[in-house]
Structure formats: structure tokens, C-alpha cells
Design an enzyme around this catalytic site. Structure first.
Site: not given
Length: 929
Positions: A423, A514
Site C-alpha cells: 500500500e 489484479h
């Protein structure tokens, strides 16, 4: 969809990949760009520029002096503004933003790399995208800001709330979509000669599931049609910098003028894995120890430098933490420097400790000062929930990290260092290449976050690359499952373009960010295994920070890594390893051409976004743009057999003509303009198109049969949708539910003057009734369809009506497994049949459906723990009574969306497998795949 020239299609593959050939070990190379005269990559230069003045001025001087090479007409700051200047040792990297008449161009970013030493400065190379074909007559918008916001919010409601219609959770006061939009100025989409748009950011809670929303929406500035939208929330699983506390509703961190070493208290804590560790805390004037780490500040500069703060967001709704700060949250606090078990279980210890490790990694390896490169603060919010339930995810929202409270087998998502590293790396990417979080560039964004997240995890926890689990991400998040069962991704999964790449529309996963990421990250990880972490990390970071630009795809990404390796002095043997790593994962020039299908292609490269397909009576209608997506969408009519040339039905008047449908006799569509949206109708056999209705807000789900048109209209006053219908004989219009506040209806179908739709209405006791109704437009009578459990039905999905029956999707399972039943009843509500069950054999993750008199076709969309081909929308077909079981319509491995039934078993849909949005069909199911 669009942005073909920029390499950002709805399916995430460039229409024409840039000719970015591998860079030899020692040579000057100029690689051409795609649909532009400006080269995509120039390497091996040593061309002197002024040593005095700023690096940005020197970069512009170089581009101006080599105009015959770069074809950049105006290098002034007005049309080539400075994004950033990065200095690293003797290297300087300048990023320049292309503007057209002062308006920024999405993805138009060019990088100039230089060396400065011995009092001299020389350009060593350039790369990026500068679109030379832009020729807009004016950059004055015709659509107001408020109209753009209304259309953008409506588009987000339509996309996120398309199916199903859900009953509010107990205690919810309304079903209003809590979404709002803010304008971010004008932006030019680099399609063909350019398209002027208003950029709107829509934030809030999703209309269906309450999940956080931050959608970037680009609204055509002439017609008001939402041309592009994708999520700005960068999640870890598919299911900070600057001064974020300024103006936030949460508590701003305390400040102090004391020296750095006076601000830091060494605390002790235990991480999730049981390891005792030291954490840096801050003791405030009340004697409370806060999870604030001032240790990264320079001791002689107490007012500047990074500060890491970890906030207690336990129990706060995730929607309140996306792009905003939950009201009144504070840093985690203790009365002693010894942090107890509560801090461990909350995930606070791991979040705080790991944030420091991430900062140290980027500082020690690359000299990077925090995520933004400018000593920006780093904030972590830990423990958010979704609708009061565990939120098994984490994300970067542009200013901070947000970690979900775990549930089931999951710990809080800060429990694994690679999640924290992932992140926070999104913050680094955002402040360097700023790879657009959609399609291939978005998959590269995810891949780089995975790569560095894992590299940081190994270093911080002293794990060897030889460890068989070294390539796993999220493997430590589970309470009972082992690493391999728990991991959400594996950088050693061997994914390749030919075997695993899946073309995905922006319906889900932002175009495969993803789903396709481990193809690229796997190549990088292979390279790290063979070159060693130190060299590989330097190469990848240099490629990210000095070569890549926002709309790069896999091929450009490969070229950037190879060029960075060459610049850093890699040997021929090492360069061979770099290239071999990409070869092994199929990332080679022209790889897109190897993808195949089992369907008949009706139209290829329709190049449209989110507009659907209609069919009936042997005819189809679809919106279509030119190959580069630069012209407004127009409606085309053709034969579902595929024979004959398609016929243009809408006028080329600069408006966007979308959401077309036909019954084989009449074509209808929505015409978007700056003044409103007109519902148009035209006979298939020819004749004048006429306006049959008009509305100011957004529309979707347009259907026609005989004399009647129905569609879903967004009501901006109440934030809900209502089904509106038109009788084309009389021109009469009405709403099926009268438009009363908080009555919601949608997902209509129409046949022989009868309209079926899903509806949700508030009850007398604060509850809601949810079901399916059929309105007879001739009499005004309404017939309720027999849902299995009208008091507790969780959701109702798309309806379909035929000559003798009504079909709908129904979910009665409060456990929310994702599976839903397909039900059928006669038009009068009698003889109910379960076509496909909610559980057991032949059950589907039913998302939408379409039906003819002979077959029902269901789009099945499984919930994704991790993205894969079998979690994408796939089509299944069965008989009207469900007898004989279900069969796969097609075995294509890409997105299969906007299915529409013709006659018999024939189905048409938009397919993303080849990397383009193609209109395809099958006349009968493929069977099993």
C-alpha cells in the site's frame, strides 16, 4: 472502449503497442511511439545542455533544440509544465506534463534524464508519451460543472448498482446512494485528435454494498456523456503523503518545536507473529504515549521531515475513510510505553512498525525522502469495517493507508509486512510514474506494489529469496490457514500473457489490475531471483522513477526495465537475464496477437465504454466509435447472423448516442447533449429519427418492444433510480412507481405492452418490501411476481419478459454467498418455477439475465477472493424451465458482458478476450469448458 492511442482500452490492451524494442547494451536508440511522432524511448545519449539554471529549464532546452527528433512544437511551461524534478546522486530526472491550450492531457507525460557532474550537464535519454496528433478547435466546455457532476454521479450509480437491487440492512434509514462529486478541472483524453472532458471525482459509499467509492469519471465536455470511469482506490486484495490532516475531520497530529531526539520515546510491543519489537512513540504534554514516530526527522531540523502516525479507526465505516477522515479519530494511545495485547490484536503494532521499515527501505536503498520524495507525512488508519462487518482488505486512497479489520480466518490487514509495503508503494508509484490505475498500466501499478512490498517484507523480516514462500503476498494474514492456503497472490505463479492474460472491461477490477498483475510482477521477481535483490531493486526503482509514464503497458514496461538496467551498468549477461525474465512471461512485442476465441465476431474494436448491446427479431444494435475512439458514439444496426454490412441509425451530430436496443422493428437509443438526454426512436426499415422522451439526469437499461420504451432514470434529488416508460403512439410518459421519495425501481424489460421491473419500497414500519412487478400499460394493473420469501429476500436482479413468462434473479440467502436463483412465473404470477437453484448443482452467481422464448442466458459473476479467469463474468444458458441443466455459452477466457438474447438460442455480447471490445455471438452453447 477508448484511449486506444494511449494504450488504455476497456479491456486494458493498447490498440497498437508502441514499438519499444529492447535497448542494446551500448547504443543510442530511438524507439518510435504509437500514434505520435514523439519517440517512446530514447536511450544512450550524451548531449550537453546548460549546466546553470533549473533541471526543468535544461530539459525544455534539450527538447526545443532537438525538435526534429521530438516533434514537440511548444516547450514553454504553459504547454509543457513541470510535474517533478528528482535528483539522485549525479542523476536528474524531470517529468513534464503535456498540455493543450493550457489543458492537461491524460497520460501525456514526458521524461528527460540527465547527468550533472564536473560542472557540466548532459541529457542521457528520454521516454514517455507526448501526443502530437491533438487538434481541438476549442477547449471551452459546453457542459456546466453541475451537469458534469450529476452525470458522473449517475454513471457511478449505474455502474456500481446495475445489479442486483438490494434490501437495505436492518436499521438503515433510506436507500439513497450517498455519493457526491467534485470537479477536478478540464482534461483532454488523447483519443485521435483529442476529446475535451470534465474530470469529476465521485466519492462516498456504494449504492449496493456500502463499500468505499472513489471513482475518477471523465465526462465529455460537449455532450455530457461519461466517457470513462475507474476506481482511484488502490486495494491490496481485489474484493501517506502531503498534509492529509489539514482540514480533515479527524484530529491533526500534534506538533512540536523540540529537537527530533526529544520527540522519540522507545516503546515495546509484540507483533502478530509473537515477535517482541521496539516501536517509536511520542509522549505528549499529558504524559500519554501516542503512536507517532518522529524519528525520521533530521535532528537539526525539527520543523521538517517525515512523521509517521498510526490512527485508531476500529469500528469506523470504510466509506468514511476513503478520501476523507472519519470524524474524531485519534492516534493509538497508551498510558505506558509498553503496548499491551490490545495494540497487537488491533493490528496497530504491525502497521506502525512496518511503516517505519518501508520508509527506511526507500531511504536507505534509493535516498527517497518519504512516499512523495519530499518528506511528506505518512498516515495509517487501522481497523475499519464495512457495514459493521469485517473488511478483509487494505488500500491507498492518495493520502493515507487504510487497513480493514479482519474477520473469519483473517487478521487485520496490517498483519503482514508485504501488505503495508504494497500500500505504501502505491504512494511511491503515484508520486513517480503515476501509472493510471486501469488496464495494463494499472496492472503494472499493482505489480510494482507487489514487487516492492515483497522485497521490503523479506528485508524487514530477514527472509531469504531461497525461502519457498518468498514470493507469496498476504501469506501471514490468516489465523489458521498455512501460508500457501492463505496467500492472496504468488509472484512465482508462472503467469504468462499467452496462457493467463485476460481482457477485462472496466466493469470489474479496473480492467484487470489484479487479475493480470502477476504476469508483470512475475517477470520482475524472476529477475530478482537471478540477479539478486540489490541490483534488481535498483533497476526496477530506476525504471519506475525515471522511465515509466502514466499510460505505459507491459511492452513499454519491459523496455523501461531493460533501459534502466543498461543505464545502471548491467553486463551483457545481466541484460540477458533481464530480457529472459520478460520472455518467460510472454511480455514480448506483439504478444497481444496470440489471444484467440471460440465465437463469431460480428464487429471488432467497437471501441465504446459501458453502452451495452440490444437484439431482437434477427437484428442487433450497438454503439460504435472509430478505431481510436475519438469520435462521439453512434448507433449501428445489423443482422444477428453477421451477414451484410451494418447500417448507421443515429445522426453524426456530435452527441453521444448510447444504450441502444431493438425489437427487430424499432431502434431506440439515448442521445446525450449538453442540454439534456433525449430518448430517440427510428424504424428499422428507415425513416426519420424522432424524440420520444427527454430527461436531464442519467439513464441506463433502455429497452423497446412494439410501441413501448422503458428505461431506468437516475433521480438526483433523492439519489435513487426509477423506471420510466413511454407510449410512442400517444407520447404519454410515466413512472412505474409514481416517483415517490425513496421508492426505487430498475432493471426493466418490456413485451407486448407489459413492463417487468425490480422494485423496492419503504413499508409502514420502517422496513422495505422488495420484489418483482409487472405493469400492464393498457390497464394500469400491477401484478406481483411470487418471490420465494417476500419478507426476507435479500436482492432482486435483472428481469426479462417473454410472450408467456417473466424471469428474474432472486437472492434469499442472508449469508450472502454470492449465489442467486433464477425464477420464472407466468405473466399473471402463476406456476412459479425455479430455473436455476440458489444452492447445489447448477446454481450460479447470477448477475444479469436475458431471455428468448427458447432459452434463458445468465451472466454468472463469482465473488473474487483473488482475480482469475473463472471469477470473470461468464455466460450460461438453460431451457426456460431449467430442465437439462446449464451449459457454458462460450469458453472464451475474457470478460463476457452485456449479453442480449435474439431468437432461439442465439446470444450476442461484448467480449474482451482479444484485448479489444468486440461484438460477438454464438448460435448455441459451447457446453462445458
Amino acid at each position: 472502449m477508448l484511449l486506444a492511442a494511449a494504450g488504455l482500452l476497456a479491456t486494458g490492451i493498447p490498440a497498437a503497442a508502441a514499438a519499444t524494442a529492447d535497448v542494446p547494451a551500448a547504443a543510442s536508440v530511438v524507439s518510435s511511439g504509437s500514434d505520435t511522432d514523439t519517440p517512446a524511448l530514447v536511450a544512450g545519449l550524451h548531449e550537453e545542455v546548460p549546466a546553470t539554471g533549473t533541471a526543468a529549464d535544461a530539459a525544455r532546452t534539450h527538447l526545443k533544440g532537438k525538435r526534429s527528433r521530438y516533434h514537440i512544437a511548444d516547450t514553454s511551461p504553459k504547454d509543457l509544465s513541470t510535474v517533478s524534478t528528482q535528483s539522485e546522486g549525479g542523476r536528474e530526472t524531470v517529468r513534464l506534463q503535456q498540455k493543450y491550450q493550457g489543458v492537461p492531457v491524460l497520460g501525456g507525460e514526458y521524461v528527460v534524464r540527465m547527468e550533472k557532474k564536473g560542472g557540466k550537464r548532459a541529457v542521457t535519454g528520454t521516454s514517455g508519451k507526448y501526443f502530437t496528433g491533438l487538434k481541438l478547435g476549442t477547449v471551452a466546455p459546453e457542459v456546466s460543472e453541475q451537469t458534469a457532476i450529476d452525470r458522473a454521479v449517475g454513471a457511478v450509480v449505474s455502474q456500481l448498482g446495475q445489479a442486483p437491487l438490494k434490501r437495505p440492512a436492518a436499521g438503515e434509514a433510506s436507500v439513497k446512494a450517498e455519493l457526491s462529486g467534485t470537479t477536478d478541472g478540464l482534461t483532454i483524453l488523447p483519443q485521435g485528435t483529442g476529446v475535451l472532458t470534465r474530470h469529476v471525482t465521485v466519492t462516498g459509499a456504494g449504492p449496493v454494498d456500502g463499500q468505499p467509492v472513489k471513482q475518477e469519471v471523465y465526462v465529455d465536455a460537449r455532450s455530457g456523456f461519461p466517457l470513462l470511469q475507474y476506481s482511484g482506490i488502490k486495494t491490496f486484495d481485489a474484493t501517506g503523503t502531503g498534509t492529509a490532516a489539514t482540514g480533515a475531520t479527524g484530529e491533526a497530529p500534534e506538533t512540536s518545536t523540540a529537537a527530533a531526539d526529544e520527540l522519540v520515546v522507545k516503546g515495546s510491543a509484540v507483533r502478530y507473529d509473537g515477535e517482541k519489537t521496539e516501536v517509536n512513540l511520542y509522549k505528549d504534554i499529558t504524559g500519554t504515549y501516542q503512536m507517532i514516530d518522529y524519528s525520521k526527522r533530521a535532528a537539526d531540523s525539527p520543523y521538517v521531515g517525515p512523521m509517521l502516525a498510526t490512527y485508531d479507526a476500529r469500528g469506523r465505516e470504510v466509506a468514511s475513510a476513503s478520501g476523507t477522515w472519519p470524524t474524531g479519530i485519534k492516534t493509538f494511545r497508551s498510558t505506558t510505553p509498553e503496548l499491551g495485547e490490545d495494540f497487537t490484536d488491533a493490528g496497530a503494532v504491525d502497521a506502525h512498525w512496518a511503516a517505519g521499515k518501508v520508509y527506511d527501505y526507500y531511504k536507505n536503498h534509493f535516498g527517497r525522502d518519504s512516499l512523495d520524495g519530499k518528506d511528506g507525512y505518512i498516515y495509517s488508519l487501522v481497523g475499519v469495517v464495512a457495514n459493521g462487518q469485517p473488511y478483509n482488505n487494505a488500500f491507498w486512497d492518495g493520502t493515507k493507508m487504510v487497513y480493514g479489520q479482519g474477520g473469519g480466518d483473517y487478521r487485520t490487514f496490517s498483519a503482514d509486512t508485504d501488505v503495508v509495503g504494497h500500500e505504501m508503494t502505491h504512494g511511491v508509484v503515484e508520486n513517480t510514474a503515476n501509472l493510471v490505475y486501469a488496464g495494463q498500466s494499472g496492472a503494472m501499478n499493482e505489480a510494482l506494489a507487489d514487487y516492492f512490498g515483497n522485497a521490503i517484507d523479506l528485508e524487514a523480516n530477514d527472509i531469504s529469496m531461497d525461502d519457498p514462500d518468498a514470493g507469496l503476498l498476504g501469506e501471514n494474514l490468516c489465523t489458521t490457514l498455512g501460508p500457501r492456503e492463505c496467500a492472496l497472490r504468488d509472484l512465482d505463479d508462472g503467469a504468462t500473457t499467452s496462457k493467463d492474460f485476460v481482457g477485462v472491461t472496466y466493469r470489474g477490477d479496473n480492467g484487470g489490475v489484479h487479475l493480470n498483475s502477476t504476469i508483470f510482477s512475475g517477470a520482475l521477481w524472476d529477475m530478482r531471483q537471478d540477479l539478486g535483490g540489490d541490483l534488481a531493486d535498483k533497476i526496477v526503482y530506476r525504471a519506475l522513477s525515471a522511465y515509466m509514464t502514466p499510460l505505459d503497458g507491459f511492452t513499454e514496461g519491459r523496455a523501461a526495465v531493460v533501459a534502466a538496467a543498461q543505464e545502471l551498468g548491467a553486463t551483457k549477461a545481466q541484460l540477458k537475464i533481464v530480457k529472459r525474465s520478460f520472455d518467460a512471461h510472454g511480455i514480448v512485442p506483439g504478444w497481444e496477437k496470440a489471444l484467440g476465441v471460440d465465437t463469431d465476431t460480428i464487429l471488432s474494436k467497437v471501441n465504446v465504454y459501458n453502452t451495452g448491446v440490444g437484439a431482437g427479431g434477427g437484428k442487433y444494435v450497438v454503439s460504435r466509435s472509430d478505431e481510436d475512439g475519438s469520435e462521439p458514439y453512434s448507433v449501428w444496426l445489423g443482422n444477428t447472423s453477421g451477414q451484410g454490412a451494418p447500417q448507421l441509425m443515429s445522426a453524426n451530430n456530435g452527441d453521444y448516442n448510447v444504450y441502444a436496443d431493438t425489437d427487430g422493428k424499432t431502434v431506440v437509443w439515448a442521445d446525450y447533449s449538453s442540454t439534456g438526454i433525449k430518448i430517440m426512436a427510428r424504424p428499422v426499415k428507415g425513416g426519420v429519427a424522432k424524440v420520444v422522451d427527454a430527461i436531464g439526469s442519467d439513464v441506463s437499461g433502455l429497452v423497446v418492444d412494439g410501441d413501448h420504451v422503458a428505461y431506468t432514470a437516475f433521480n438526483p434529488q433523492y439519489g435513487v433510480t426509477n423506471v420510466r416508460y413511454v407510449d410512442m403512439r400517444t407520447g404519454a410518459t410515466a413512472l412505474v412507481d409514481g416517483g415517490r421519495p425513496y421508492n426505487v425501481s430498475g432493471l426493466p424489460s418490456v413485451k407486448n405492452g407489459k413492463i417487468a421491473y425490480a422494485r423496492l419500497a419503504p413499508g409502514a414500519n420502517g422496513d422495505y418490501t422488495l420484489g418483482v412487478e409487472v405493469l400492464d400499460t393498457a390497464t394500469g394493473a400491477k401484478t406481483e411476481m411470487p418471490v420465494v420469501d417476500s419478507a426476507n429476500t435479500v436482492s432482486i436482479g435483472q428481469t426479462a419478459i417473454t410472450d408467456d413468462g417473466v424471469y428474474w434473479i432472486e437472492d434469499d440467502d442472508a449469508t450472502d454467498t454470492g449465489r442467486a436463483a433464477v425464477r420464472r412465473a407466468d405473466l399473471n404470477g402463476s406456476d412459479p418455477v425455479t430455473v436455476t437453484p440458489e444452492d447445489g448443482d447448477d446454481s450460479l452467481y447470477a448477475y444479469t439475465l436475458t431471455a428468448s422464448d427458447d432459452a434463458v442466458t445468465v451472466t454468472s459473476l463469482p465473488p473474487a477472493k483473488s482475480w482469475a479467469n473463472d471469477t470473470l463474468p461468464k455466460l450460461y444458458q438453460t431451457a426456460p424451465d431449467g430442465k437439462g441443466g446449464v451449459q457454458r455459452v462460450s469458453c472464451n477466457r475474457g470478460d463476457q458482458v452485456y449479453a442480449t438474447a435474439d431468437e432461439g438460442q442465439r446470444v450476442l455480447w461484448l467480449d474482451g478476450t482479444t484485448g479489444y471490445t468486440n461484438l460477438v455471438k454464438r448460435d448455441r452453447p459451447a457446453g462445458s469448458c
